[in-house]
Motif scaffolding. Structure first.
Motif, PDB file in Angstrom:
ATOM      1  N   LEU A   1      -4.876  13.434  -5.457  1.00  0.00           N
ATOM      2  CA  LEU A   1      -5.890  13.535  -4.673  1.00  0.00           C
ATOM      3  C   LEU A   1      -5.624  14.079  -3.139  1.00  0.00           C
ATOM      4  N   ALA A   2      -4.633  13.702  -2.387  1.00  0.00           N
ATOM      5  CA  ALA A   2      -4.172  13.980  -1.197  1.00  0.00           C
ATOM      6  C   ALA A   2      -3.772  15.771  -1.195  1.00  0.00           C
TER       7      ALA A   2
ATOM      8  N   GLY B   1      -1.867   9.011  -8.604  1.00  0.00           N
ATOM      9  CA  GLY B   1      -3.216   9.413  -8.688  1.00  0.00           C
ATOM     10  C   GLY B   1      -3.702   9.883  -7.112  1.00  0.00           C
ATOM     11  N   TRP B   2      -3.225   8.876  -6.143  1.00  0.00           N
ATOM     12  CA  TRP B   2      -3.455   8.992  -4.740  1.00  0.00           C
ATOM     13  C   TRP B   2      -2.891  10.410  -4.121  1.00  0.00           C
ATOM     14  N   TRP B   3      -1.677  10.729  -4.561  1.00  0.00           N
ATOM     15  CA  TRP B   3      -0.899  11.775  -4.510  1.00  0.00           C
ATOM     16  C   TRP B   3      -1.411  13.033  -4.650  1.00  0.00           C
TER      17      TRP B   3
ATOM     18  N   TRP C   1       0.863  -1.258  -0.152  1.00  0.00           N
ATOM     19  CA  TRP C   1      -0.150   0.140   0.102  1.00  0.00           C
ATOM     20  C   TRP C   1       0.952   1.129  -0.017  1.00  0.00           C
ATOM     21  N   TRP C   2       2.028   0.987   0.318  1.00  0.00           N
ATOM     22  CA  TRP C   2       3.098   2.354   0.332  1.00  0.00           C
ATOM     23  C   TRP C   2       4.210   2.220  -0.747  1.00  0.00           C
TER      24      TRP C   2
ATOM     25  N   PRO D   1       1.854   5.293  -2.328  1.00  0.00           N
ATOM     26  CA  PRO D   1       0.671   5.222  -3.195  1.00  0.00           C
ATOM     27  C   PRO D   1       1.063   5.651  -4.620  1.00  0.00           C
ATOM     28  N   ALA D   2      -0.293   5.201  -5.502  1.00  0.00           N
ATOM     29  CA  ALA D   2       0.259   5.714  -6.681  1.00  0.00           C
ATOM     30  C   ALA D   2       0.204   7.050  -6.936  1.00  0.00           C
TER      31      ALA D   2
END
Length: 159
Positions: free
Chosen positions: A29-30, A25-27, A19-20, A22-23
């Motif tokens: 979004l964060a 896209g998640w960065w 899980w670490w 993250p891709a």
């Protein structure tokens, strides 16, 4: 034909992805969520500051009314309103401190097409420092005018 001692092994599958980290896209979004959180908290803080400023202006106006009731001492009440308006105006725009006379009244009018200060009951502000007696109705009109323009002053201050 296969050589004799050669043993084939099964295919090795790669390890399951962790899980670490993250891709990307998640960065993204964060970062977007953090930006929205910062903007929302800033907006809420500014709203709180405006509310406090409005409350402070209303309290100050109530204190003027308590110290100098407009029906008992209309001249003192009108003079206190004049000082109050000058203090609030200086807090919202420091350049207004030097305005006097008609320029002061035009500043108080702002963008109001009715021109309540320069052409209405607000003209009393020009005369009140020099008058010993003020008609209670004039003082009441000035008080109502100041109370009516209070929300505009609350919005004018930069927080």
């Amino acid at each position: 034909m296969m050589p004799e001692g050669l043993v084939l092994q099964d295919i090795h599958l790669p390890a399951a992805p962790g899980w670490w980290p993250p891709a990307p896209g998640w960065w993204a979004l964060a970062v977007l969520a953090l930006l929205l959180l910062i903007l929302a908290s800033r907006w809420l803080w500014r709203q709180g500051q405006r509310r406090a400023w409005r409350r402070q202006l209303a309290d100050e106006l109530a204190a003027i009314e308590a110290r100098h009731p407009h029906l008992q001492s209309p001249a003192a009440h009108a003079a206190a309103l004049s000082v109050f308006l000058r203090r609030v105006a200086v807090l919202t725009d420091a350049g207004v401190a030097s305005r006097q006379g008609e320029a002061w009244l035009h500043f108080l009018d702002g963008d109001d097409p009715a021109r309540p200060f320069s052409e209405g009951g607000g003209r009393l502000l020009l005369e009140v420092p020099y008058r010993r007696e003020v008609d209670p109705q004039d003082a009441e009109r000035l008080r109502a005018l100041v109370q009516r323009t209070l929300p505009r002053w609350a919005e004018a201050r930069r927080v």
